[in-house]
Enzyme design. Structure first.
Site, PDB file in Angstrom:
ATOM      1  N   GLY A   1       0.642   5.174  -0.293  1.00  0.00           N
ATOM      2  CA  GLY A   1      -0.726   5.296   0.150  1.00  0.00           C
ATOM      3  C   GLY A   1      -1.717   5.997  -0.750  1.00  0.00           C
ATOM      4  O   GLY A   1      -2.852   6.228  -0.322  1.00  0.00           O
TER       5      GLY A   1
ATOM      6  N   ALA B   1       0.788  -1.232   0.000  1.00  0.00           N
ATOM      7  CA  ALA B   1       0.000   0.000   0.000  1.00  0.00           C
ATOM      8  C   ALA B   1       0.820   1.282   0.000  1.00  0.00           C
ATOM      9  O   ALA B   1       0.366   2.303  -0.525  1.00  0.00           O
ATOM     10  CB  ALA B   1      -0.931   0.001   1.220  1.00  0.00           C
ATOM     11  N   ALA B   2       1.989   1.279   0.627  1.00  0.00           N
ATOM     12  CA  ALA B   2       2.749   2.516   0.776  1.00  0.00           C
ATOM     13  C   ALA B   2       3.203   3.038  -0.598  1.00  0.00           C
ATOM     14  O   ALA B   2       3.488   2.240  -1.491  1.00  0.00           O
ATOM     15  CB  ALA B   2       3.969   2.268   1.669  1.00  0.00           C
TER      16      ALA B   2
ATOM     17  N   ASP C   1       4.523  -9.116   5.763  1.00  0.00           N
ATOM     18  CA  ASP C   1       4.809  -9.699   4.451  1.00  0.00           C
ATOM     19  C   ASP C   1       3.521 -10.338   3.942  1.00  0.00           C
ATOM     20  O   ASP C   1       2.922 -11.174   4.619  1.00  0.00           O
ATOM     21  CB  ASP C   1       5.919 -10.747   4.589  1.00  0.00           C
TER      22      ASP C   1
ATOM     23  N   LYS D   1      -3.475   4.952  -3.281  1.00  0.00           N
ATOM     24  CA  LYS D   1      -4.673   4.140  -3.529  1.00  0.00           C
ATOM     25  C   LYS D   1      -5.458   3.915  -2.235  1.00  0.00           C
ATOM     26  O   LYS D   1      -6.688   3.857  -2.252  1.00  0.00           O
ATOM     27  CB  LYS D   1      -4.263   2.816  -4.185  1.00  0.00           C
TER      28      LYS D   1
ATOM     29  N   ASP E   1       1.738  -3.356   4.109  1.00  0.00           N
ATOM     30  CA  ASP E   1       3.018  -3.193   3.421  1.00  0.00           C
ATOM     31  C   ASP E   1       4.111  -3.747   4.322  1.00  0.00           C
ATOM     32  O   ASP E   1       3.984  -3.730   5.555  1.00  0.00           O
ATOM     33  CB  ASP E   1       3.284  -1.721   3.100  1.00  0.00           C
TER      34      ASP E   1
ATOM     35  N   CYS F   1       3.266  -0.756 -12.307  1.00  0.00           N
ATOM     36  CA  CYS F   1       3.711   0.413 -13.073  1.00  0.00           C
ATOM     37  C   CYS F   1       4.856  -0.004 -13.987  1.00  0.00           C
ATOM     38  O   CYS F   1       5.953   0.552 -13.946  1.00  0.00           O
ATOM     39  CB  CYS F   1       4.106   1.561 -12.153  1.00  0.00           C
TER      40      CYS F   1
END
Length: 416
Positions: A237, A234-235, A280, A239, A254, A348
C-alpha cells in the site's frame, strides 16, 4: 559471543538450508518458537550469510581439502561471517560452531574440522576477506544485466548488493522532518539511526516505510487531486497512501486478502482513505479511471540488496512466466483508462524484459497508447536515470555515496 546465542544460530542454519536447498524465500521461513530477539537475530544472520556467500566460500576454500556436505558448510559459513563481519570474540564463535556441529549426527564427525578451519579463519581470514570481491549474481541474472548495462555497471550493482540497504521513509505531507533522518533530493527521508517504530510520527501516521525508488512511480502521475486513480497490485500500500495523501480518490486492487490486510492497517494508521477491492486484475471489471498505476508482479531483482535470498530462489524460468503475466496485466490496465487517461507501469526489476522491453512491446500492440517522456530532474533525480524509450531506469548503484536505492523501472503512458 557465548553459547547463549546457540538457538538463534541453529535457527539460522535451518533457514539457510530452506533457502539454499528447498528454494524457499526467507520471508516464508518459520523460525519456530524463538523469542522475538532471537528470531530477529536468526533472520539477520541468515540474510547476511547469503549476502556474502561467495566471499565466505572464497575465504574458507583454502582450508578445505574437499567440499563438505551442506550442513557442515553452512556451519563454517555462519562462523566465518561472525568472525569476519560481526566482529565478535573469536573464542566464543568457534566454540559455538563446534557445539552446533556436535548436536547433529550428520555434522558431529566434522566438529574437529569446524574447529580447525574457523581458528585458521580467525587468524588469516581478515586479510583475505578485504581482497575478496562481492558475491556474484547467478548467471541467469549476470548475463542480461551485463548485456543491458555493461560489465562495469554489473560489478557496481554487485557491490551495492553487498553494501545492503538503508531504510527510507515517505512523508505524508511535504516538509515533514523526522529526527535521525536526512532528506533525499527526491523528498524521501533516509534513516541514519534509530528504530522505525520508535521514531516520532510513526503512531500518528506522519510517514511510512518505502524505498526512495519505490516512491517515484506515483509521482509520475502529477497532480491527482480529485482524480479517480486505480492502484493495481496495490498491497502493501505505499503507493496507495501516496496517492490518497495527494487528494486522489483511490481504488486499491490486489488479489491477496492477507496482503491487503496490511494495506488496511496502513490506511488506518495514516488516517487516509481508499476503496479496497480483492480481485484478480484479469477478471475484474471497473472504471473508467482518470489514471491507473500498475506495479506489476516481477522477479524483484531490483531489491536484492535488501533481500539477498532472491538470487538463490528465483530462476530464469520464473521470469519467463512473469513477463507473460506482465504483458496481460499491462493490456488490461489500459482498458481501465478514460480517453486521455494516464497509466504508470513499473516493476522493481533490473531486467529489461520486465521493464523497457514490456513498454516498447505494449506501444507496438496498442496504437492508442503513447509514452510521455519523464524528466527525472523534476523529481529530484538525475539526467542519467532516463532510459532511451522515455521511461526511468533506476539501479542499486545510483546514489552509492549515500546508501543507494532499489532497482526500478517506470514509464508514464497516455491513452490517446
Amino acid at each position: 559471543m557465548s553459547l547463549e546465542g546457540l538457538d538463534a544460530r541453529r535457527a539460522a542454519l535451518d533457514a539457510l538450508y530452506e533457502v539454499l536447498w528447498e528454494k524457499r524465500l526467507l520471508s516464508h521461513v518459520n523460525t519456530g518458537a524463538l523469542p522475538p530477539a532471537d528470531a530477529a537475530r536468526a533472520k539477520r544472520l541468515t540474510a547476511e550469510v547469503l549476502r556474502h556467500l561467495g566471499r565466505l566460500d572464497a575465504v574458507l576454500r583454502p582450508y578445505l581439502a574437499r567440499r563438505p556436505n551442506m550442513a557442515v558448510q553452512n556451519i563454517l559459513r555462519l562462523g566465518a561471517y561472525e568472525l569476519l563481519v560481526d566482529g565478535s570474540g573469536a573464542h566464543g564463535i568457534v566454540n559455538s560452531a563446534v557445539a552446533l556441529a556436535k548436536r547433529h549426527p550428520r555434522t558431529a564427525r566434522a566438529s574437529g574440522l569446524v574447529n580447525a578451519v574457523l581458528r585458521k579463519v580467525a587468524e588469516d581470514g581478515p586479510a583475505v576477506w578485504e581482497k575478496t570481491p562481492p558475491h556474484p549474481l547467478p548467471v541467469w541474472l549476470r548475463k542480461p544485466i551485463g548485456k543491458a548495462f555493461g560489465h562495469d555497471v554489473l560489478l557496481a550493482i554487485e557491490a551495492a548488493h553487498q553494501a545492503g540497504a538503508p531504510i527510507d521513509l515517505t512523508p505524508k505531507t511535504d516538509g515533514v522532518t523526522v529526527p535521525g533522518t536526512e532528506t533525499l533530493p527526491t523528498g524521501s527521508l533516509r534513516l541514519k539511526h534509530g528504530q522505525v517504530s520508535a521514531l516520532p510520527g510513526y503512531a500518528e501516521g506522519a510517514w511510512w516505510v518505502q524505498d526512495a525508488a519505490a516512491a517515484l512511480p506515483a509521482r509520475l502521475l502529477g497532480d491527482v487531486a480529485s482524480a479517480s486513480v486505480l492502484d493495481l497490485c496495490a498491497a502493501p500500500g505505499g503507493k496507495t497512501l501516496q496517492l490518497a495523501a495527494r487528494g486522489a480518490a483511490v481504488t486499491a486492487l490486489d488479489i491477496s486478502e492477507d496482503r491487503m490486510a496490511r494495506l488496511r492497517e496502513n490506511l488506518a494508521r495514516t488516517g487516509l482513505n481508499a476503496q479496497i477491492v480483492i480481485a484478480d486484475i484479469l477478471d475484474w471489471s471497473g472504471g473508467p479511471f482518470d489514471a491507473v498505476l500498475l506495479d506489476a508482479p516481477c522477479s524483484a531483482t531490483g531489491t536484492i540488496r535488501r533481500h539477498p535470498d532472491l538470487p538463490f530462489v528465483k530462476s530464469a524460468e520464473e521470469v519467463e512466466t512473469l513477463t507473460r503475466l506482465q504483458m496481460q496485466m499491462l493490456d488490461r490496465a489500459k482498458d481501465f483508462l478514460k480517453p486521455g487517461g494516464r497509466l504508470v507501469y513499473c516493476t522493481c526489476s533490473l531486467l529489461p524484459n520486465e521493464g523497457e522491453n514490456q513498454v516498447k512491446a505494449a506501444l507496438k500492440r496498442h496504437n492508442d497508447l503513447e509514452i510521455i517522456p519523464v524528466d527525472p530532474v523534476s523529481l529530484g533525480g538525475e539526467p542519467g536515470w532516463c532510459s532511451p524509450e522515455g521511461g526511468l531506469r533506476l539501479r542499486p548503484d545510483f546514489w552509492a555515496g549515500c546508501g543507494g536505492m532499489d532497482g526500478f523501472y517506470m514509464a508514464l503512458l497516455q491513452r490517446r
